[in-house]
Design a protein around this motif. Structure first.
Motif, PDB file in Angstrom:
ATOM      1  N   TYR A 161       0.843  -1.174   0.000  1.00 36.08           N
ATOM      2  CA  TYR A 161       0.000   0.000   0.000  1.00 36.08           C
ATOM      3  C   TYR A 161       0.881   1.227   0.000  1.00 36.08           C
ATOM      4  CZ  TYR A 161       1.448   0.692   4.751  1.00 36.08           C
ATOM      5  OH  TYR A 161       2.214   0.898   5.861  1.00 36.08           O
ATOM      6  N   SER A 162       0.296   2.390  -0.276  1.00 37.46           N
ATOM      7  CA  SER A 162       1.038   3.654  -0.219  1.00 37.46           C
ATOM      8  C   SER A 162       0.059   4.768   0.022  1.00 37.46           C
ATOM      9  CB  SER A 162       1.800   3.895  -1.531  1.00 37.46           C
ATOM     10  OG  SER A 162       0.883   4.084  -2.575  1.00 37.46           O
ATOM     11  N   MET A 163       0.561   5.872   0.574  1.00 38.21           N
ATOM     12  CA  MET A 163      -0.258   7.064   0.712  1.00 38.21           C
ATOM     13  C   MET A 163       0.552   8.234   0.183  1.00 38.21           C
ATOM     14  SD  MET A 163      -2.115   8.727   4.037  1.00 38.21           S
ATOM     15  CE  MET A 163      -3.525   7.641   4.003  1.00 38.21           C
ATOM     16  N   ASP A 164      -0.003   9.006  -0.706  1.00 36.08           N
ATOM     17  CA  ASP A 164       0.744  10.052  -1.398  1.00 36.08           C
ATOM     18  C   ASP A 164       1.367  11.063  -0.456  1.00 36.08           C
ATOM     19  OD1 ASP A 164       0.100   8.799  -3.667  1.00 36.08           O
ATOM     20  OD2 ASP A 164      -1.371  10.270  -4.385  1.00 36.08           O
ATOM     21  N   ASN A 165       0.726  11.357   0.670  1.00 35.73           N
ATOM     22  CA  ASN A 165       1.236  12.413   1.543  1.00 35.73           C
ATOM     23  C   ASN A 165       2.019  11.865   2.725  1.00 35.73           C
ATOM     24  OD1 ASN A 165      -0.906  11.290   2.894  1.00 35.73           O
ATOM     25  ND2 ASN A 165      -1.588  13.218   3.794  1.00 35.73           N
ATOM     26  N   ILE A 166       2.343  10.553   2.720  1.00 33.39           N
ATOM     27  CA  ILE A 166       3.167  10.007   3.799  1.00 33.39           C
ATOM     28  C   ILE A 166       4.549   9.713   3.234  1.00 33.39           C
ATOM     29  CG2 ILE A 166       3.515   8.051   5.327  1.00 33.39           C
ATOM     30  CD1 ILE A 166       0.620   7.914   5.829  1.00 33.39           C
ATOM     31  N   ILE A 180      10.766   6.827  16.184  1.00 34.63           N
ATOM     32  CA  ILE A 180       9.835   7.481  15.252  1.00 34.63           C
ATOM     33  C   ILE A 180       9.610   6.583  14.029  1.00 34.63           C
ATOM     34  CG2 ILE A 180       9.588   9.418  13.652  1.00 34.63           C
ATOM     35  CD1 ILE A 180      11.032  11.138  15.766  1.00 34.63           C
ATOM     36  N   LYS A 181      10.682   5.968  13.524  1.00 37.29           N
ATOM     37  CA  LYS A 181      10.553   5.078  12.372  1.00 37.29           C
ATOM     38  C   LYS A 181       9.621   3.911  12.690  1.00 37.29           C
ATOM     39  CE  LYS A 181      14.275   4.014  10.039  1.00 37.29           C
ATOM     40  NZ  LYS A 181      15.676   3.596   9.778  1.00 37.29           N
ATOM     41  N   VAL A 182       9.779   3.364  13.908  1.00 39.38           N
ATOM     42  CA  VAL A 182       8.903   2.258  14.319  1.00 39.38           C
ATOM     43  C   VAL A 182       7.457   2.727  14.378  1.00 39.38           C
ATOM     44  CG1 VAL A 182       8.325   0.705  16.228  1.00 39.38           C
ATOM     45  CG2 VAL A 182      10.713   1.027  15.556  1.00 39.38           C
ATOM     46  N   ARG A 183       7.253   3.930  14.921  1.00 38.09           N
ATOM     47  CA  ARG A 183       5.886   4.455  15.037  1.00 38.09           C
ATOM     48  C   ARG A 183       5.271   4.715  13.667  1.00 38.09           C
ATOM     49  NH1 ARG A 183       5.955   8.669  20.188  1.00 38.09           N
ATOM     50  NH2 ARG A 183       6.693   7.158  21.730  1.00 38.09           N
ATOM     51  N   ILE A 184       6.093   5.222  12.736  1.00 41.55           N
ATOM     52  CA  ILE A 184       5.593   5.457  11.383  1.00 41.55           C
ATOM     53  C   ILE A 184       5.155   4.134  10.758  1.00 41.55           C
ATOM     54  CG2 ILE A 184       6.311   6.066   9.038  1.00 41.55           C
ATOM     55  CD1 ILE A 184       7.938   8.341  10.235  1.00 41.55           C
ATOM     56  N   ARG A 185       5.971   3.093  10.951  1.00 35.19           N
ATOM     57  CA  ARG A 185       5.588   1.778  10.410  1.00 35.19           C
ATOM     58  C   ARG A 185       4.286   1.291  11.037  1.00 35.19           C
ATOM     59  NH1 ARG A 185      11.048   0.261  11.644  1.00 35.19           N
ATOM     60  NH2 ARG A 185      12.433   0.732   9.904  1.00 35.19           N
ATOM     61  N   GLU A 186       4.157   1.505  12.372  1.00 39.20           N
ATOM     62  CA  GLU A 186       2.931   1.081  13.045  1.00 39.20           C
ATOM     63  C   GLU A 186       1.710   1.829  12.499  1.00 39.20           C
ATOM     64  OE1 GLU A 186       3.650   1.747  17.158  1.00 39.20           O
ATOM     65  OE2 GLU A 186       4.867  -0.070  17.429  1.00 39.20           O
ATOM     66  N   LYS A 196       1.397   3.235   9.536  1.00 41.29           N
ATOM     67  CA  LYS A 196       1.109   2.769   8.185  1.00 41.29           C
ATOM     68  C   LYS A 196       0.453   1.392   8.216  1.00 41.29           C
ATOM     69  CE  LYS A 196       4.420   5.342   5.431  1.00 41.29           C
ATOM     70  NZ  LYS A 196       5.465   5.259   4.412  1.00 41.29           N
ATOM     71  N   SER A 197       0.926   0.542   9.139  1.00 40.61           N
ATOM     72  CA  SER A 197       0.333  -0.782   9.251  1.00 40.61           C
ATOM     73  C   SER A 197      -1.133  -0.694   9.675  1.00 40.61           C
ATOM     74  CB  SER A 197       1.125  -1.610  10.269  1.00 40.61           C
ATOM     75  OG  SER A 197       0.548  -2.875  10.441  1.00 40.61           O
ATOM     76  N   ARG A 198      -1.398   0.218  10.621  1.00 37.20           N
ATOM     77  CA  ARG A 198      -2.781   0.393  11.060  1.00 37.20           C
ATOM     78  C   ARG A 198      -3.652   0.929   9.926  1.00 37.20           C
ATOM     79  NH1 ARG A 198      -1.643   3.276  16.920  1.00 37.20           N
ATOM     80  NH2 ARG A 198      -0.686   1.445  17.935  1.00 37.20           N
ATOM     81  N   ILE A 199      -3.092   1.887   9.163  1.00 39.80           N
ATOM     82  CA  ILE A 199      -3.839   2.442   8.026  1.00 39.80           C
ATOM     83  C   ILE A 199      -4.157   1.328   7.037  1.00 39.80           C
ATOM     84  CG2 ILE A 199      -3.664   3.958   6.019  1.00 39.80           C
ATOM     85  CD1 ILE A 199      -1.995   5.855   7.767  1.00 39.80           C
ATOM     86  N   ARG A 200      -3.141   0.535   6.739  1.00 38.16           N
ATOM     87  CA  ARG A 200      -3.340  -0.559   5.794  1.00 38.16           C
ATOM     88  C   ARG A 200      -4.355  -1.560   6.333  1.00 38.16           C
ATOM     89  NH1 ARG A 200      -0.887  -5.639   4.957  1.00 38.16           N
ATOM     90  NH2 ARG A 200      -0.890  -6.286   2.780  1.00 38.16           N
ATOM     91  N   TYR A 201      -4.216  -1.923   7.621  1.00 38.72           N
ATOM     92  CA  TYR A 201      -5.139  -2.894   8.230  1.00 38.72           C
ATOM     93  C   TYR A 201      -6.570  -2.367   8.199  1.00 38.72           C
ATOM     94  CZ  TYR A 201      -7.127  -6.015  11.743  1.00 38.72           C
ATOM     95  OH  TYR A 201      -7.902  -6.914  12.401  1.00 38.72           O
TER      96      TYR A 201
END
Length: 281
Positions: free
Chosen positions: A20-25, A220-226, A228-233
């Protein structure tokens, strides 16, 4: 009339073959760039700290040599004081004069043989163009150590003699001047060493601060992944939920259509039966 369509860009979430991807992330790339710069700075400061330690070791090597020269020059001054007295027996005068000349040679040998990594240090090589110590993580962050010549010619004791009383009396003043030069050089080197030590202490504090920042960036990198994972989920769940709803609606519509068709068929059949039993002419 229709209003003008808005041209404002709306974040679009897309499911792709890779995920997945989000244009503004764009957090991952920004955080990675910052993290790499900080990591490079830490590594650079560690190397600079190593350079500083080498510089301190070099200064300590010179200081040991100057301590020896100072002790030798002090002994030469004592001999000059003794030789300046006419009460000294002639045989002692010759012995003391020989010792004085031997001590001169010793100072000359120290000035020639004091080396660090095969670099002669106190023979005048670095009096004008100093030894450069790179003390920072970036270009141009240098400290130059200017080291004076410490041989007997530079100390003005090359031609000093204590063979005669009057010469010995003059030698006292000349040895005082030589001792002052050595003391001044020792003080200058202590200043250099303090400078390097303070710089290194500052580096260690900066390294510790940067490492803390690096840890925070990793968090912060871990939180960003989390996130994004939540958004994807959430997105995937919403899509699956919508598919289930669509399937249920389709099933219900199909069943209702079948029911209507069955009723229609039943009605038609009933009408046909009536027509057969009671034909209309």
């Amino acid at each position: 009339m229709f209003g003008r369509r808005s041209t404002k860009k709306v974040p679009i979430l897309r499911i792709t073959a890779a995920g997945y991807s989000m244009d503004n992330i764009e957090g991952d790339s920004v955080v990675l760039a910052i993290s790499e710069r900080i990591h490079a700075q830490i590594r650079g400061l560690n190397v600079a700290s190593k350079n500083i330690q080498e510089g301190i070791a070099l200064i300590q090597t010179i200081q040991e040599a100057l301590n020896s020269i100072h002790a030798v020059a002090q002994r030469m001054r004592e001999l000059a004081i003794e030789m300046a007295s006419d009460t000294l027996p002639n045989n002692d005068r010759e012995k003391y004069d020989l010792e004085f000349k031997t001590l001169q040679q010793k100072i000359q040998a120290i000035s020639t043989d004091t080396q660090f990594n095969k670099k002669a240090l106190i023979n005048g090589n670095y009096a004008n163009e100093g030894i450069k110590i790179h003390v920072g993580a970036n270009s141009g962050q240098n400290i130059e150590l200017h080291i004076s010549d410490m041989d007997i010619a530079a100390l003005s004791i090359e031609h000093v003699s204590v063979a005669l009383g009057e010469n010995a009396d003059q030698a006292i003043n000349m040895m005082d001047d030589a001792l002052n030069k050595v003391s001044y050089e020792r003080t200058k080197l202590e200043t250099y060493q303090n400078w390097l030590e303070q710089t290194d202490n500052g580096h260690q504090k900066t390294i510790a601060d940067l490492q803390n920042i690096e840890l925070r960036i990793q968090d912060i990198k871990v939180r960003i992944r989390e996130i994004k994972s939540r958004i994807r989920y959430s997105y995937v769940n919403r899509k699956w939920s919508q598919r289930i709803q669509w399937k249920m609606l389709l099933y219900i519509n199909q069943r209702m259509l079948i029911l209507h068709m069955q009723r229609a068929q039943s009605t038609v059949k009933s009408l046909e039966n009536r027509t057969i039993k009671n034909p209309i002419y």
